[in-house]
Design an enzyme around this catalytic site. Structure first.
Site, PDB file in Angstrom:
ATOM      1  CG  ASN A  72      -3.696  -3.212   7.203  1.00 55.85           C
ATOM      2  OD1 ASN A  72      -4.800  -3.764   7.240  1.00 55.85           O
ATOM      3  ND2 ASN A  72      -3.446  -2.257   6.344  1.00 55.85           N
ATOM      4  N   GLY A  84       0.455   6.802   0.595  1.00 51.43           N
ATOM      5  CA  GLY A  84       0.661   7.874   1.566  1.00 51.43           C
ATOM      6  C   GLY A  84       1.844   8.771   1.256  1.00 51.43           C
ATOM      7  CG  LEU A 105      -1.749  -1.324   1.371  1.00 54.43           C
ATOM      8  CD1 LEU A 105      -2.465  -1.382   2.710  1.00 54.43           C
ATOM      9  CD2 LEU A 105      -2.745  -1.447   0.222  1.00 54.43           C
ATOM     10  CG  ASN A 132      -0.031  -0.474   6.163  1.00 50.80           C
ATOM     11  OD1 ASN A 132      -0.889  -0.917   5.398  1.00 50.80           O
ATOM     12  ND2 ASN A 132      -0.329  -0.006   7.357  1.00 50.80           N
ATOM     13  CB  ILE A 133       5.089   0.727   1.475  1.00 51.82           C
ATOM     14  CG1 ILE A 133       6.455   0.411   0.838  1.00 51.82           C
ATOM     15  CG2 ILE A 133       4.906   2.207   1.777  1.00 51.82           C
ATOM     16  CD1 ILE A 133       6.506   0.530  -0.645  1.00 51.82           C
ATOM     17  CG  ASP A 134       4.179   2.796   7.116  1.00 48.63           C
ATOM     18  OD1 ASP A 134       3.612   1.692   7.266  1.00 48.63           O
ATOM     19  OD2 ASP A 134       3.637   3.880   7.441  1.00 48.63           O
ATOM     20  CE  LYS A 147       1.725   3.486  10.407  1.00 49.34           C
ATOM     21  NZ  LYS A 147       1.312   3.385   8.997  1.00 49.34           N
ATOM     22  CE  LYS A 182       5.775   6.782   6.812  1.00 47.36           C
ATOM     23  NZ  LYS A 182       4.835   6.361   7.844  1.00 47.36           N
TER      24      LYS A 182
END
Length: 492
Positions: A314, A100, A97, A235-237, A380, A111
């Site tokens: 996630n 962002g 994902l 999530n890519i982060d 984050k 991001k």
């Protein structure tokens, strides 16, 4: 009363549809076609939003998920990997994902292009991981990025640098939905432009949009035709979200009559995760319960670590054929998240979103897998960045693993003050990243800088009051220390 409310709902819906038609009329060709598809999804969401009355769950119907639906990772890892693991990898697609922006960390652009370790960005690490898999097992696991209109252009430019890597990379775009004026319930946008003054009239509608936009892009059918069966979404982060061969094998070896269409990786909740969504049993189905769905009277109960012991990372494993079937049947039914925002000019708007994990209840034979905390390593904030840049982790083929030199597996609790929020400021304040192998807790507040080769152990609290500055000298060892006041080391 009900008749009046129905009439009002119809009025809002009709007005919204008229405004959307006007917006479509300002576009031509391909842009109009894409916007048309996006608007169909938005109309459906807006229609459901107008129907919603009160919380979407009845508290007394919530049960703990049965033990046979939450599989412990230890048991899965105890299985011997078969020789067919390469064949399983060839049926897998990794989806990140990537919608962002880096604005919350003071960065421009996506991001995913923030450097997190040894000059490697989130995207670099992802490509290294998948390339390593493809080379090691001689397979073809493609990488798919779900971009948003905010990140697509920049991401595509950056992807050119991976042309000679052994990874096929595809992208598709999340939908683009209009923000809604909170008072009039009409779109804020006056045309389809997203640049300049028009940018804040639009938003990407949360990662639950992956199902529709993946389908609409044509990529879903393309991957199914190429023999792919499952996607691993994260999530890519989240630097802990790497392809796990044991979970993949577990997924592929479920009995034929109980073929699992959806695995959600969950992990044990700590006090830092009290707001995270949890898995529950509801109407005989596994279901994701998010804090936004909880009636006010039960929020404290939801946050309790004793009643709801796990939360959603996630990291999801989902059947491609099932996504296609459920999308075509319009059977996903994800709860709507109403996200209120205030635009720069002071206008109050709402954006309607959905979460990818909320669709779990629509899939057959869905499971949770209780994974170690190491599979949940999101970056984050700059506090998270300090952890992943430090010697707590070692980097191997794009994957971060906790250093064997750390005596206990938990990560330290790090809280950096507002002077460290932006990545640029954060980097200026450390001549080198401190040794944190024996750190339990770090709090830093105010104007503080760190010299080279600083070592932090136990609990360290450093507070520079307003107008003061603290320079931690090179080579300093701080163990269970509170540093406050004004400490400057001056050259003479």
């Amino acid at each position: 009363m009900a008749e009046f409310q129905e009439k009002l709902r119809l009025q809002h819906e009709t007005s919204m549809h008229k405004e959307l038609e006007k917006l479509l009329a300002t576009a031509k060709g391909a842009e109009q076609e894409i916007s048309k598809k996006d608007f169909e999804g938005f109309k459906n969401l807006f229609h459901r939003f107008l129907q919603v009355k009160g919380p979407s769950v009845k508290w007394d119907k919530i049960h703990k998920p049965p033990e046979d639906l939450i599989h412990p990772y230890d048991k899965i890892k105890a299985q011997v990997l078969p020789d067919s693991v390469a064949a399983s990898l060839n049926k897998l697609v990794v989806v990140k994902l990537n919608g962002g922006l880096g604005t919350s960390m003071g960065c421009k652009g996506p991001k995913s292009v923030i450097s997190v370790r040894n000059e490697n960005t989130f995207l670099d690490l992802t490509v290294h991981q998948i390339e390593h898999l493809n080379k090691t097992f001689n397979v073809d696991v493609p990488l798919v990025l779900m971009n948003s209109f905010n990140t697509d252009e920049d991401t595509k430019k950056i992807l050119q640098k991976y042309t000679h890597h052994r990874v096929h990379i595809h992208t598709f775009n999340q939908s683009r939905y209009p923000r809604i004026n909170k008072e009039s319930l009409l779109p804020v946008a006056k045309d389809l432009g997203v640049h300049g003054d028009h940018g804040d009239a639009w938003y990407p509608p949360g990662h639950g949009d992956i199902y529709a936009s993946f389908y609409n892009s044509g990529l879903l059918d393309q991957l199914i035709a190429a023999g792919k069966e499952y996607i691993f979404v994260s999530n890519i982060d989240n630097l802990g979200a790497t392809v796990d061969l044991f979970i993949l094998n577990h997924l592929m070896t479920q009995p034929k009559d109980k073929r699992c269409e959806f695995i959600m990786e969950v992990t044990d909740k700590t006090r830092a995760d009290v707001k995270g969504g949890t898995l529950i049993q509801y109407d005989d189905k596994l279901r994701l319960l998010e804090i936004a769905q909880v009636p006010k009277a039960h929020v404290d109960e939801f946050k309790s670590v004793t009643k709801f012991k796990i939360f959603n990372t996630n990291n999801l494993w989902i059947s491609l054929a099932a996504i296609k079937r459920l999308h075509e049947q319009n059977a996903m039914d994800m709860e709507i998240i109403v996200n209120p925002k205030t635009l720069d000019g002071g206008l109050n708007v709402i954006q309607l979103e959905t979460a990818v994990g909320a669709a779990i209840k629509a899939f057959d034979n869905a499971l949770g897998v209780n994974v170690p905390r190491s599979r949940f390593l999101p970056v984050k904030t700059s506090s998270d960045l300090l952890l992943v840049m430090s010697n707590l982790y070692s980097l191997d083929a794009g994957s971060l693993t906790m250093s064997k030199k750390r005596e206990f597996p938990s990560t330290p609790h790090v809280k950096l003050g507002s002077s460290f929020t932006k990545v640029h400021d954060f980097l200026m304040r450390f001549e080198s990243i401190p040794d944190m192998l024996e750190l339990d807790h770090l709090t830093v507040s105010g104007d503080v800088t760190f010299g080279k080769n600083v070592s932090l152990k136990g609990t360290v609290i450093i507070i520079a009051n307003h107008g003061d500055r603290i320079d931690i000298p090179a080579g300093a060892v701080l163990e269970n220390k509170i540093v406050s006041g004004n400490l400057r080391i001056l050259d003479h």
